[in-house]
Structure formats: C-alpha cells, structure tokens
Design a protein around this motif. Structure first.
Motif, short mmCIF file in Angstrom:
data_model
loop_
_atom_site.label_atom_id
_atom_site.label_comp_id
_atom_site.label_asym_id
_atom_site.label_seq_id
_atom_site.Cartn_x
_atom_site.Cartn_y
_atom_site.Cartn_z
N ASP A 304 -8.12 11.64 12.25
CA ASP A 304 -6.75 12.12 12.04
C ASP A 304 -5.85 11.04 11.43
N ASP A 305 -6.33 9.80 11.41
CA ASP A 305 -5.54 8.69 10.87
C ASP A 305 -6.05 8.30 9.49
N VAL A 306 -6.26 9.31 8.62
CA VAL A 306 -6.82 9.07 7.30
C VAL A 306 -5.95 8.10 6.50
N GLY A 307 -4.65 8.34 6.51
CA GLY A 307 -3.75 7.49 5.75
C GLY A 307 -3.80 6.04 6.19
N VAL A 308 -3.86 5.83 7.50
CA VAL A 308 -3.92 4.47 8.04
C VAL A 308 -5.23 3.80 7.62
N GLU A 309 -6.34 4.53 7.74
CA GLU A 309 -7.65 3.96 7.39
C GLU A 309 -7.72 3.64 5.90
N TYR A 310 -7.18 4.54 5.07
CA TYR A 310 -7.23 4.31 3.63
C TYR A 310 -6.44 3.05 3.24
N ASN A 311 -5.26 2.94 3.79
CA ASN A 311 -4.43 1.76 3.48
C ASN A 311 -5.08 0.47 3.99
N ARG A 312 -5.74 0.55 5.14
CA ARG A 312 -6.42 -0.63 5.67
C ARG A 312 -7.54 -1.07 4.73
N LEU A 313 -8.34 -0.11 4.24
CA LEU A 313 -9.42 -0.44 3.33
C LEU A 313 -8.89 -0.89 1.97
N LYS A 314 -7.83 -0.25 1.52
CA LYS A 314 -7.25 -0.59 0.22
C LYS A 314 -6.73 -2.02 0.20
N ASN A 315 -6.20 -2.46 1.32
CA ASN A 315 -5.63 -3.81 1.40
C ASN A 315 -6.59 -4.84 1.98
N ALA A 316 -7.81 -4.44 2.29
CA ALA A 316 -8.78 -5.35 2.89
C ALA A 316 -9.26 -6.38 1.87
N LEU A 317 -9.75 -7.50 2.38
CA LEU A 317 -10.26 -8.57 1.53
C LEU A 317 -11.43 -8.08 0.68
#
Length: 637
Positions: A304-317
C-alpha cells in the motif's frame, strides 16, 4: 326415381349447411382478432399516454450497477516453461458503502473498520470525504488485505454496516533479484496513462505494467475483465434481483528466452558490483541472461506504500531501478578495437602482418598521448599482437589511416548509435560521433586527438552492454546480427498451447568480406590464448575468443576504471552452438579487474553445466572470491 331425387336434394342441403358453418367460423375468427388488436391498442395507449409519466419517473429511479471482475493476469515463465517466475496471488480489497451506514454512525463504523485494517481512521476519511458519506457507491478503502483480517471482519459484520470485501489478484514475483529489471512490475493506472490507453479498453481501476516485460507486453498479459450487472435504484442501492455475470478471460502466458539457471549464474558471477552482464545467442538473438546490479524486489510495488517505496528506490545509491544492460551508456574502451581491426582489414589501409612500432607514446597537435604501458612501449606489433596486448599506439596509427567518418560508418554497421529494438519499453541508443556532430554540438572542428580517442573507444563514443553483445554477434555470424529479444513464446492460459512462437529477425547485415571475418575471429581467439586476459579467461572445458576493455572515466580517482570483457564460446563451433557473454564492472567499484573473471565463470557454468560455486572451484578462482574486499591490483587491459 323419387328416392334418388330425395337423396340428391338432401346432399345439396348438407353442402349449403357446411358453407354457412365455415362462414360463421371465419367471421368469429376475424372478430376475435379485431378484439385482440383493440385490447393491445388500448393497453398501449394506456402505457404511453395514461401511465407514461409514471413509468418515465420509475425508469429514472432504476438503473443497472456494473461491477468489474478483474481477470487473472498472464503468468511469465523462463525458456524451460516449467515453473512460473510471476504468478497471481489471491488477496482482498475492503470497501465501504457509506449510504448503508445508519444515520449518525459513520464515525463509529469507520473507527472500528480502521482498527481491523490497522490503519488510522483518517485514512478512511480521506477515501470517503464528507460530501460522499450518503452515497450508495462502494468505495475501496484498503487493498492487499490478508484472509485473517477478512475473517475477523466477517465475524463482526453486524457491527460494520456498509462494509464489504472482494477478491483482488495481486502480482507475486516468485523470482526476484536481477530478473527484476527484465520482468518489471505492475501498479494502478495513472490519469496520464488512462488518457492514452482508454481507447484500448483500460479503465480507472486497471492494473498495468510499469516496467520491463510487464509493460512491454501489457496488452497480452492484461486479459479481459468480466462484469457483474445488478439492478439498483437512483441512489445506487442494489435491488434484490439475480445478477448477470460475464466471466473474465485470463491474459496470455509468456515464455521468455531467459534461462533462469544462467541468469542466477551470471548474477552471482557479477556479485555485489555495480555493473551488468548480458548473455546472448548469436544465431537467433535470444537473450539467455540480463543482469544489472543493483536490482530491486518488484514485490515492494504490491504494498500500500507504493509511492514511498518508489521514491526510496529512485533516490537510492547507484539507482537500483536502472537496467544498466540496456539503459546505461559507457565508453566501449578497447573492445572498440574489434571494429577498428575489421575496418582496417576490409578497407586494406594497412597489411595486418606488417608491424607498427609502439614507443609508449605519440604526439598529435602539440599533445602527448600515452599508451597504457607507457615508455618504452610494446615495441613492434602486428595486428593480432596489437589486439592481444591492446596497444593504443597501434590503433591510433590505424585511426589516422581510416579517418573519423570511415570509423563512424563501420561503428554504425555494427549497430552502434542505434536503437537495437529489444522488446523492452526503453533503451539507450548510445552515440557514434562524427566531425559534423561535433561541429553542431560544440561549434568546434574535429581534431586528430578526437580521432585518437575514438580509435581506442574513448572520447565521445558511448554504448550499452547490449550494443557490445551485438558487436560480438556480428563477428560470430560473419556479418549478420539478429534482433535481440526476450519473448520466446505466447501460450494459451487454459490449454497451454503455443499461440505464437517468436522467429529470428535479421536486424543488421554487413558488406565486410568473409575472409575479413575469419581473420578477426582468429585474432580474437589469440587475444584469449596469448593476450592480457589469458589467465582470467583460461578454460579447460571450452575455447573462447574475445576482447578486454578498460575505460577511463572523468570524476573518479586515478585507480578507478570501467572494466569490460566481451567474449564468445566455443570459438571453434558454428554460431548455433555459441554463446556471447558481455560484462561491465563500473568504475564506482574498487578496482579488481573482475570483468574477465566474471565472464569466464559464466562460460564455465554454461558449458560444464555447473553452478556458480562449482565453476569458481573448477577455474581455481576461490582465492579471489575470498580476497574480494582486499586491495586489488593495478590497471590491466
């Protein structure tokens, strides 16, 4: 005579009576039809004129409510089609029909439902704003609800008026790891996507592919939604009538060219190093493995936290969402010397048996260009030894003979600077510079130093790992490149019958002579047997041919380079039996010249039918694995 006369008279009377009877029956039937018509006419007059207003009012208050039944999305298999890599898992969505909640009890019901769903009440309030709390439309408040929660809700349903639930399939990626860049993931359709895809049958509730195969073949995987049609009043309340069910149709199953065993082998061979590995069959363009590190878990996008997960991966090293095999571009470095050798031989600008002196450096335009071995250099080298030792000075001299435009022409013939048409939603074209390109881009003329850089795969030239795999395929096939592809078969989800089998498709054809290809093949074999990678590429199971490359990269320390290895095996077999392996280890990693070692591990595993650990031990590389974190050796070509 009298008797006879009497009989005839009687017969005439009988005939007259029959005629009268038939006439009476006809008249009665006509009268009956007229009466029926009059009755129907009167009834029709009554319905349309006398009671028309009432029926029109009733028609406005009764309508149909259509509920979409989601189809099962098609499953995805590797080339062996044994077990699916992607399946659908039953899950539940919970909905609330606020109009069914007794007046004044919304907050009580919402609070109780929030406790069962383990979410704040505000989450439900945001889904059902105040202006919709008397609506009889069902509103989804939470998806991916486990069965245990549904059981608790069902046991207490009397305290939860207006609450309902429905089964909603959720994508389950059985195989994760590096396969994630190939498979991709799915998610709810966005407004922007719906605007484009609405005419193809997509709706606001559609789940669509967002990346990889899931996006590329979404229409095949999607299936056809079913419908549940019920009668409702104007406020959306369901009336007690039996629903009409139109069952959904499952999406097609896809069989990929990927061999999951080879994919795992390549993933482990690359390890936790930022980079990529491509394994390709030159005879038909089938991709056996495509590894990019770092990668991600596509199951995260089912939460249910798709947006959070996407942003985390997008900004990951190091950007785990980037498929480096097709979307990242790099200087090809000394692997480009394969093209230089082909152009030199085909254009006959210099005999391959003749030697060129490498003093370790060369002057051009008032600037000193240093070979990677520095002074006193490699000495006198012919073509095969220049390739084997990856001598820069040799290919700088060849570059002067060819000039930039001829070099660019041959690079284009190998597919550089072009879309390779692999069946993925996005891919980088790379860049092949020309003198005109530099003039337009930088408003500067092309210089000899630019030609020198281009001749050894540095400067402006950029490629993806897949471009280099196709470069090697051109050599294997003696002038032909087949379109690289990931889809092998489309299968019926019910019968498992093959609906379509993807056929090889020629993408590039070269005019280079067969004799040139034969010499290039021999020289690339000599690189492995007598050149710089002869130790890391030593293999007792199969003979290989290939080329190393070490690319200098701006922004990194002096002891950090991109490390390339391109190879194919068996060298002495027809293309139908050969496999191409291309590896890049990025400069962000600690330098350890790992690309040739990783490539040989993959080749060993494929042709000896060994796991990663078995291949490492067979090649004698275990000590390298153990000392992985220790300081590595200096630059090698």
């Amino acid at each position: 005579m009298q008797d006879m006369y009497f009989d005839e008279n009687l017969t005439d009377q009988n005939r007259s009576g029959d005629s009268l009877g038939r006439a009476s029956k006809t008249a009665f039937l006509a009268l009956f039809i007229i009466i029926v018509i009059l009755v129907y006419a009167l009834k029709l007059f009554s319905l349309q004129i006398m009671q028309g207003t009432d029926y029109r009012r009733q028609s406005r208050t009764i309508s149909t409510t259509v509920t979409t039944i989601p189809p099962q999305r098609g499953e995805i298999f590797d080339r062996n089609a044994n077990l699916p890599m992607v399946i659908n898992t039953d899950s539940f969505s919970v909905s609330l029909t606020p109009g069914e909640i007794p007046s004044g009890l919304y907050d009580t019901v919402a609070m109780k439902l929030a406790e069962y769903l383990d979410v704040p009440k505000e989450t439900i309030d945001r889904r059902i704003p105040k202006n919709q709390r008397r609506s009889f439309s069902s509103i989804t408040v939470k998806t991916n609800v486990p069965f245990e929660v549904i059981s608790n809700i069902a046991e207490n349903i009397t305290d939860l008026p207006g609450v309902s639930w429905a089964s909603k399939p959720v994508r389950n990626y059985v195989e994760t790891g590096s396969i994630s860049h190939i498979l991709g993931y799915v998610g709810d359709i966005t407004k922007e996507e719906l605007t484009v895809m609405y005419n193809d049958g997509y709706t606001a509730s559609s789940v669509v592919g967002k990346m990889g195969i899931e996006k590329q073949y979404d229409k095949l995987l999607q299936g056809t939604p079913g419908r549940e049609i019920r009668t409702s009043d104007a406020r959306g309340r369901i009336l007690n009538t039996a629903p009409v069910i139109e069952p959904p149709k499952s999406g097609m199953n896809l069989v990929l060219t990927i061999d999951n065993t080879v994919q795992t082998l390549a993933e482990k061979a690359l390890g936790n190093r930022v980079g990529a590995i491509v394994v390709l069959k030159p005879a038909n363009g089938e991709v056996l493995a495509m590894v990019s590190y770092p990668f991600f878990d596509p199951n995260l996008f089912s939460s249910d936290d798709v947006g959070v997960e996407y942003n985390r991966l997008k900004n990951a090293l190091n950007n785990p969402l980037l498929n480096r095999a097709v979307n990242a571009v790099y200087p090809p470095a000394s692997t480009f010397k394969t093209i230089m050798a082909t152009a030199m031989l085909n254009e006959k600008v210099y005999p391959s048996a003749n030697k060129i002196d490498c003093p370790g450096e060369i002057e051009a335009g008032g600037r000193i260009f240093h070979c990677h071995v520095k002074k006193p250099g490699h000495g006198w080298l012919d073509l095969k030894n220049a390739l084997a030792q990856s001598c820069d000075v040799y290919f700088w001299q060849v570059g002067k003979m060819l000039d930039v435009d001829r070099i660019a022409s041959y690079a284009g013939e190998f597919g550089f600077g072009q879309d390779l048409n692999i069946d993925l939603p996005s891919q980088a074209k790379g860049l092949v510079p020309t003198s005109q390109w530099k003039e337009r881009k930088f408003h500067e003329s092309w210089r000899l130093g630019d030609t020198f850089n281009m001749s050894i795969g540095q400067g402006y030239t950029l490629v993806t790992p897949l471009h280099l795999a196709d470069m090697v395929a051109m050599v294997c096939n003696s002038g032909t490149v087949y379109r690289p592809h990931l889809l092998k078969e489309i299968r019926d989800p019910v019968t498992n019958e093959v609906v379509e089998e993807i056929q090889p498709e020629v993408m590039l054809s070269s005019t280079v002579s067969p004799e040139v290809w034969q010499e290039v093949q021999r020289d690339l074999r000599y690189v492995i047997s007598d050149g710089t990678p002869q130790y890391p590429m030593a293999n007792k199971v199969v003979k290989s041919a290939g080329k190393t490359g070490t690319a200098e990269v701006n922004g990194y320390a002096k002891d950090h380079w991109h490390s390339w290895m391109v190879a194919y095996a068996p060298y002495d077999a027809p293309p139908e039996e050969q496999v191409i392996v291309v590896t890049i280890v990025e400069a962000v990693n600690t330098w350890e010249w790992w690309a040739p070692y990783a490539t040989n591990i993959v080749i060993q595993g494929i042709f000896a039918d060994q796991t990663f650990d078995e291949a490492v031990d067979a090649l004698g590389f275990r000590y390298l694995i153990n000392m992985y974190t220790k300081k590595a050796v200096g630059r090698m070509e």
